[in-house]
Write an enzyme that holds these catalytic residues in place. Structure first.
Site, short mmCIF file in Angstrom:
data_model
loop_
_atom_site.label_atom_id
_atom_site.label_comp_id
_atom_site.label_asym_id
_atom_site.label_seq_id
_atom_site.Cartn_x
_atom_site.Cartn_y
_atom_site.Cartn_z
N SER A 75 2.92 4.36 7.89
CA SER A 75 3.48 5.32 6.94
C SER A 75 4.24 6.48 7.56
O SER A 75 4.03 6.83 8.73
CB SER A 75 2.36 5.86 6.05
OG SER A 75 1.97 4.84 5.17
N ASN A 119 0.84 -1.21 0.00
CA ASN A 119 0.00 0.00 0.00
C ASN A 119 0.87 1.26 0.00
O ASN A 119 1.73 1.35 -0.89
CB ASN A 119 -1.12 -0.04 1.04
CG ASN A 119 -0.74 -0.30 2.47
OD1 ASN A 119 -0.21 -1.34 2.80
ND2 ASN A 119 -1.03 0.65 3.34
N ASP A 120 0.66 2.18 0.90
CA ASP A 120 1.19 3.54 0.77
C ASP A 120 2.67 3.63 0.35
O ASP A 120 3.52 2.95 0.94
CB ASP A 120 1.10 4.28 2.10
CG ASP A 120 -0.25 4.19 2.75
OD1 ASP A 120 -1.14 3.50 2.22
OD2 ASP A 120 -0.42 4.81 3.81
N PRO A 121 2.99 4.53 -0.58
CA PRO A 121 4.39 4.90 -0.80
C PRO A 121 4.88 5.69 0.42
O PRO A 121 4.15 6.52 0.96
CB PRO A 121 4.34 5.80 -2.04
CG PRO A 121 2.96 6.36 -2.08
CD PRO A 121 2.07 5.32 -1.43
N GLN A 175 4.64 0.45 2.13
CA GLN A 175 4.00 -0.45 3.07
C GLN A 175 3.84 -1.81 2.39
O GLN A 175 3.29 -1.92 1.29
CB GLN A 175 2.63 0.11 3.47
CG GLN A 175 2.73 1.47 4.16
CD GLN A 175 2.95 1.34 5.65
OE1 GLN A 175 2.06 0.96 6.39
NE2 GLN A 175 4.15 1.66 6.11
#
Ligand SMILES: *[C@@H]1O[C@H](CO)[C@@H](O)[C@H](O)[C@H]1NC(C)=O
Ligand SMILES: *[C@@H]1O[C@H](CO)[C@@H](O)[C@H](O)[C@H]1NC(C)=O
Ligand SMILES: *[C@H]1O[C@@H](CO)[C@H](O)[C@@H](O)[C@@H]1NC(C)=O
Length: 578
Positions: free
Chosen positions: A121, A60-62, A77
């Site tokens: 994150s 998921n998130d950068p 992530q």
């Protein structure tokens, strides 16, 4: 009375306890049944050819994009154990060009009391001495209690920044009693004003979205400011805030601490409730540490978006080697958890985009980084191709499942534009697209591309414009409509859409689409409106995928110039040779 008070406090505590136990975020859903299953086979069919993906598993998130000693770093992530969310660590990749990526061992993973239940994150800051520091959210218990930690490179002479150390004086920020500890995460890159460092942390107060501001002089001890930088009633939890300056003159990016009169600021938040993001452009008062969005802009759910499709948890960074501000965003899957488990992977990062302020000052513009063009191989062109009503013309000779298409449409006049129903003003662009799809005949438009199309059009993802005549001016709608994208089952197939604030005096509209097996990223009118769709055709795959231009409006439209390229496969997360 005292007893009553005591009892009500007790009840409140009990309630909080219940709430916090059930307080797992929609985005942080746990799938115990799948959790223990490791991925043993990776299905290739919908994997992307040139988008960022690890060889398998969930992403998921950068996180913390940065440039250091000649290398771009991207952390993200990652679940090392499966294709659903869970067991989150910071995976780590490096690149010389933002397109070819090599992978390293995870940089940050649970190992201390302050992040034992997860490393969520965060962002990187480059200190004045040139060294990077990472801030990230550590999860300290099963109830997702969140605190903010820092990590530093073990060896800052290593351009790969292979190893990160989490010093024992962590955390840097605890939630104070006024803050909801299970809604307190995603620290930003720090910026500095007159020797004071500042960061934001995303949160909420009841249903008010909040960006808390913390200050520090030494980068170690952080103090909460009396006021948040900004907050908006009714928007819910603000995830992944991003706050940065843009110049009023030109397209160059600015380092995060740059201020002054030639600068506007951008605040972007990711809304956990809607799973969309929005941004505003505004004024940052450095003295009061307050941000004031421009009044003409919507500061809420209906605000401006980087992307009107599948795009979340985005983050920008300043690239000092080219003076660009570059945007990374995550696109999740639009198939089911069962299908993800079956595929052995879930999630991609979209092609990094350069962002800058439109000369009007009213919105940002975005464009895929120029390095992507290195992947262009075989090229085909169409010139002055007339598209009469009901026409679709195939663009032959490229790998239509893995392509970059850039097209300029022109039309003789705006006279045939359909009237814009005033009722639509209250609707989301997506709802207008739902009523006025590619098949609904129009006046000026629908015209555009049919991407990832099967030969006989049982499947296709149309990306198209429709021009409407409103009371005061023309309204241009850009749609990326997944409804006809696949004959497969159990898929999320929304008709994503956004309006395009574009001047039509030259009677032209441009469109660029990056097509890559299960993703279509489209940039309307030079990056004024951008939409990403995830789609899963079952016929239109590999060499059975086709690309068409089409027009279903009464006005004849001309493909003035179209360039399409087959796209090569870059090096994608092959381990760095040590
Ligand atoms: C705190 O946040 C969690 C997670 O979003 C939520 O479930 C809970 O209701 C919130 N608690 C309060 C007191 O608002
Ligand atoms: C630090 O990195 C540099 C450059 O890669 C390397 O030459 C050096 O041996 C490393 N130092 C340690 C202590 O690992
Ligand atoms: C991505 O998946 C779709 C389909 O399940 C959901 O509707 C979206 O909310 C989700 N988006 C994000 C950002 O998680």
């Amino acid at each position: 009375m005292a007893l009553l008070k005591f009892l009500s406090v007790l009840a409140l505590f009990a309630l909080l306890f219940v709430l916090s136990n059930n307080g797992v975020e929609a985005s942080h859903k746990i799938y115990p049944r799948y959790q223990s299953l490791s991925v043993d086979k990776v299905k290739q069919i919908h994997r992307t050819g040139y988008h960022f993906q690890p060889p398998k598993n969930w992403i998921n998130d950068p996180n913390a994009p940065l440039y250091y000693k000649g290398l771009y770093h991207l952390f993200y992530q990652y679940n090392p154990k499966g294709a659903v969310w869970g067991n989150i660590v910071w995976a780590h990749s490096v690149s010389k060009d933002l397109i070819n990526w090599e992978s390293l061992e995870p940089a940050i993973y649970p190992s201390k009391w302050f992040d034992n239940y997860g490393c969520w994150s965060g962002s990187a800051t480059i200190l004045p001495n040139g060294e990077p520091v990472i801030f990230y959210t550590g999860i300290v218990d099963e109830n997702n209690r969140q605190i903010q930690n820092y990590a530093v490179p073990a060896n800052s002479s290593d351009p790969y920044l292979r190893e990160w150390v989490k010093p024992d004086d962590n955390p840097i920020v605890y939630p104070d009693p006024s803050v909801n500890a299970s809604a307190f995460r995603d620290p930003t890159t720090a910026w500095r004003v007159d020797g004071h460092w500042k960061i934001l942390i995303g949160s909420k107060r009841r249903d008010r979205g909040v960006a808390y501001l913390y200050r520090s002089l030494d980068f170690k001890k952080w103090f909460k400011a009396k006021h948040p930088l900004h907050s908006v009633q009714g928007t819910g939890m603000w995830e992944c805030p991003d706050f940065f300056p843009v110049t009023l003159s030109g397209e160059e990016g600015l380092d995060t601490s740059v201020g002054g009169s030639n600068v506007r600021h951008v605040l972007k938040v990711s809304l956990d409730l809607t799973r969309y993001e929005y941004y505003t452009i505004g004024t940052y008062d450095e003295k009061k540490d307050r941000y004031y969005p421009d009044e003409a802009l919507v500061d809420g759910w209906a605000g401006l978006r980087y992307d009107y499709g599948n795009f979340y948890a985005s983050k920008t960074f300043f690239d000092p080697s080219t003076n660009r501000r570059i945007l990374w965003g995550w696109a999740n899957e639009s198939d089911s958890v069962r299908q993800d488990k079956n595929k052995g992977w879930a999630g991609i990062q979209l092609i990094p985009r350069r962002v800058w302020l439109d000369p009007s000052g009213k919105q940002l513009l975005q464009w895929p980084v120029a390095e992507l063009e290195k992947l262009r191989s075989h090229n085909v062109q169409l010139r002055n191709q007339k598209l009469y009503q009901g026409y679709h013309v195939e663009v032959k000779g490229i790998t239509a499942a893995q392509a970059d298409v850039d097209v300029t449409f022109s039309f003789p006049s705006l006279d045939k534009a359909e009237p814009f129903d005033p009722k639509w003003a209250k609707l989301d662009a997506l709802d207008v697209c739902a009523q006025k799809g590619s098949k609904a005949q129009g006046g000026l438009g629908p015209f555009g591309l049919l991407t990832l199309a099967s030969e006989k059009l049982e499947e296709f993802t149309p990306v198209f414009f429709r021009v409407f005549k409103a009371a005061d001016k023309h309204k241009v709608l850009l749609c990326s409509d997944a409804r006809s994208s696949s004959l497969g089952e159990g898929l999320y197939k929304p008709p994503f859409a956004g309006f395009v604030d574009v001047d039509l005096t030259d009677k032209k509209l441009t469109l660029r689409s990056l097509i890559d097996h299960s993703v279509v990223e489209s940039f309307g009118a030079g990056g004024r409106t951008v939409i990403t769709s995830r789609v899963y055709p079952i016929i239109a795959v590999f060499d059975k995928a086709h690309l068409f231009v089409f027009n279903n409006g009464r006005e004849t439209v001309t493909v003035e110039n179209l360039n399409a390229w087959s796209m090569k496969v870059p090096v994608m997360n092959v381990p760095v040779k040590s």
